[in-house]
Every structure is written in C-alpha cells, then in structure tokens.
Design a protein around this motif. Sequence first.
Motif, short mmCIF file in Angstrom:
data_model
loop_
_atom_site.label_atom_id
_atom_site.label_comp_id
_atom_site.label_asym_id
_atom_site.label_seq_id
_atom_site.Cartn_x
_atom_site.Cartn_y
_atom_site.Cartn_z
N GLU A 58 0.82 -1.20 0.02
CA GLU A 58 -0.08 -0.03 -0.09
C GLU A 58 0.97 1.20 -0.08
O GLU A 58 0.60 2.37 -0.68
N MET A 59 2.00 1.23 0.70
CA MET A 59 2.94 2.09 0.78
C MET A 59 3.53 2.72 -0.68
O MET A 59 3.48 3.75 -1.00
N LEU A 60 3.88 1.50 -1.19
CA LEU A 60 4.56 1.79 -2.39
C LEU A 60 3.59 2.27 -3.46
O LEU A 60 3.96 3.12 -4.33
N ALA A 61 2.24 1.79 -3.43
CA ALA A 61 1.38 2.09 -4.43
C ALA A 61 0.96 3.68 -4.24
O ALA A 61 0.89 4.47 -5.01
N LEU A 62 0.84 4.14 -2.98
CA LEU A 62 0.67 5.42 -2.25
C LEU A 62 2.02 6.45 -3.15
O LEU A 62 1.54 7.40 -3.51
N ARG A 63 3.08 5.88 -2.84
CA ARG A 63 4.06 6.71 -3.30
C ARG A 63 4.34 6.98 -5.01
O ARG A 63 4.28 7.99 -5.47
N GLY A 64 3.61 5.79 -5.49
CA GLY A 64 3.29 5.95 -7.11
C GLY A 64 2.30 6.69 -7.54
O GLY A 64 2.51 7.33 -8.46
N GLU A 65 1.61 7.21 -6.68
CA GLU A 65 0.53 7.97 -7.20
C GLU A 65 0.95 9.50 -6.78
O GLU A 65 0.10 10.45 -7.30
N LEU A 66 1.99 9.81 -5.96
CA LEU A 66 2.23 11.29 -5.82
C LEU A 66 2.69 11.75 -7.04
O LEU A 66 3.40 11.37 -8.01
#
Length: 308
Positions: free
Chosen positions: A297-305
């Motif tokens: 979830e954290m990696l996905a979140l960073r990808g959306e930034l």
Amino acid sequence: MDHATHERIAKWERRWLAASGLMSLTFVILIAYTLATEGGEIVQAAGRTDPATLTTSALFAQPGVRALGPNEYQVSLIGQAFTWVPNTVVVPVGALVRFYFTSRDVIHGYQVERTSINLEVIPGEVATLHYTFDEPGTYRVSCNQYCGSLHHEMVGWVEVVSAAEFARRQSAQAAPAEVDGAAVFASNCASCHQANGQGIAGAFPPVAGHLPDLVRADRTYPVKLLLNGLQGAITVNGTSYNGQMPAWSHLSDEELAAVLNYAVTAWDEPEALPADFVPYTADEFAAERQSPLSAAEMLALRGELELP
Ligand code: CUA
C-alpha cells in the motif's frame, strides 16, 4: 573373509566408535562449561507472533527495556532490515535481563560481542533467553544472518551502566524535555540519509531537496512514510533506489513530529514548502497510527504522488 581379517576390522571399528563417543562427550562438556560460566542459557521458544501485528502485540508494541522486579528487566527487541528496535539497549550491570526477540521481516541474527548471547531472530517466532552482564561497558551487536543488501550496516549496541546511571537515565526519560528534532534525526536517520540530508546516491535517497516535494504532493505522505516505512523501487530526482526504509512507529508521536519538522526545514529554502505550510503536530501522527499501511500500500501510495 578369514577370522584374523575380521578381528582386525572389528578392532578398528571399536576404536572409531570410541573416538566419536569421546568427541561427543567433549562437546557436551564444553557446552555445559560455557553455560555454567558465561551466565547464559539455551535460547528457548516463547510462542509465536504475527509480524504484521507487532504494533499491537503485548510484547512488542513498545519495544525496549521494562522493569519486572527488583534488579530484573525485560528487553523486547525487534529485528528489521536493517536495524534493531531499539538499536541501543541500556541495562544496569548485574541485573537479570530477560530478552525477547522477534523479526518484522526476514531472519536476522543477534550476537552480542564478548558474551554468549547469539541467536537467530525469526519472523513469526518469539525467542527468549536471560543474561546478566557482569562488566559495565558498551557491547557491540552484530547481525550474523545475511538479511539483504545492507546486512553489514545492521549494528546495534548494549550499554551496560551502573545502577545509579541507569536510574538517572530513567528519570530523564520519564520527564522528557522538549523533543529536539535534530537529535532524533542524528540518532535514527543520519546513518542512512547522512547528517547533511544528502543520502548516498543509489543506496539511500536524499532528504534535502526531496522532502519538501513530498510535502507539496501530499502533506500526510511523510507521516505515513515514517510510521509504515517503504520498500521497493523508487526514483528520486532522476536516481533509482531499491531499498528499504524501516518503520519508525516505535518512536513517539512527539519525536516523529519533531524529526519531520527538522527535516523539512534543515536543508531547503522555506519557499520549497507549500505557502500555507504549518509545522507537523504529534496529533497528525497519532491519527495516522490508527490505520497502518502494508508495504504494498505504501509503494502504491508513493507511485500516485505527483513529483517534479
Ligand atoms: Cu539483519 Cu543481517
């Protein structure tokens, strides 16, 4: 086979049996001698624990040293790539110390130099042993199980201090002064991100010249990053990284807010931050703490930034 040959073989078989029996006996005596003289015990299993829910586990939610009785202490320790939580354990000399270990990710090894403490730290398992440090001093802890690219950086410490010094430190802890974000950074973050916030190209991303961009993209992202850590391939200002930021949820909300406020202003011009930026508060960390995020979830979140 004639009788004489048979007898000769039998004689050698008896000698080999006697030799291997003697060797086994020697090893048992050596182990017994070590246990009797080094004040240690054989590592034992103390149940199981789910690495995903360590933050709510009775033993590991608040890792560290806690008093069990007069001159008896419990130390809960988590191994994670690539640090120990807590990284420095402070115990009084001569006290009975009961260690409890687990791992948040892969197998690590906790070996305290100049002692008999040496065990595997395994995700899902709780290992325990007790030990009494008879000599004050600073003992280095090495991770002795290859756990990934920065295995060699995984160094911890056990500080064995006098009873008076231990009491002094405990009372200092009980009444914390205003938290110093620079000090929190120096003792937790600088070994990877460096004291100047520049990181090490290809190994540890910079904080300087990058953190304000994260704040701009999503104010709560750095809060989540400190609480949950991050793992996987990312790009920062054109340089690729594929490492692991550990979770820092064992630090208090006050410490986390202080270190973040230090890091957003220490190296970058104030204009790098959003115009309406206000310092982070402990409450923001307390709120995000309620909803832990997985590594994916954290990696996905960073990808959306949206980063420059
Ligand atoms: Cu942890 Cu090697």
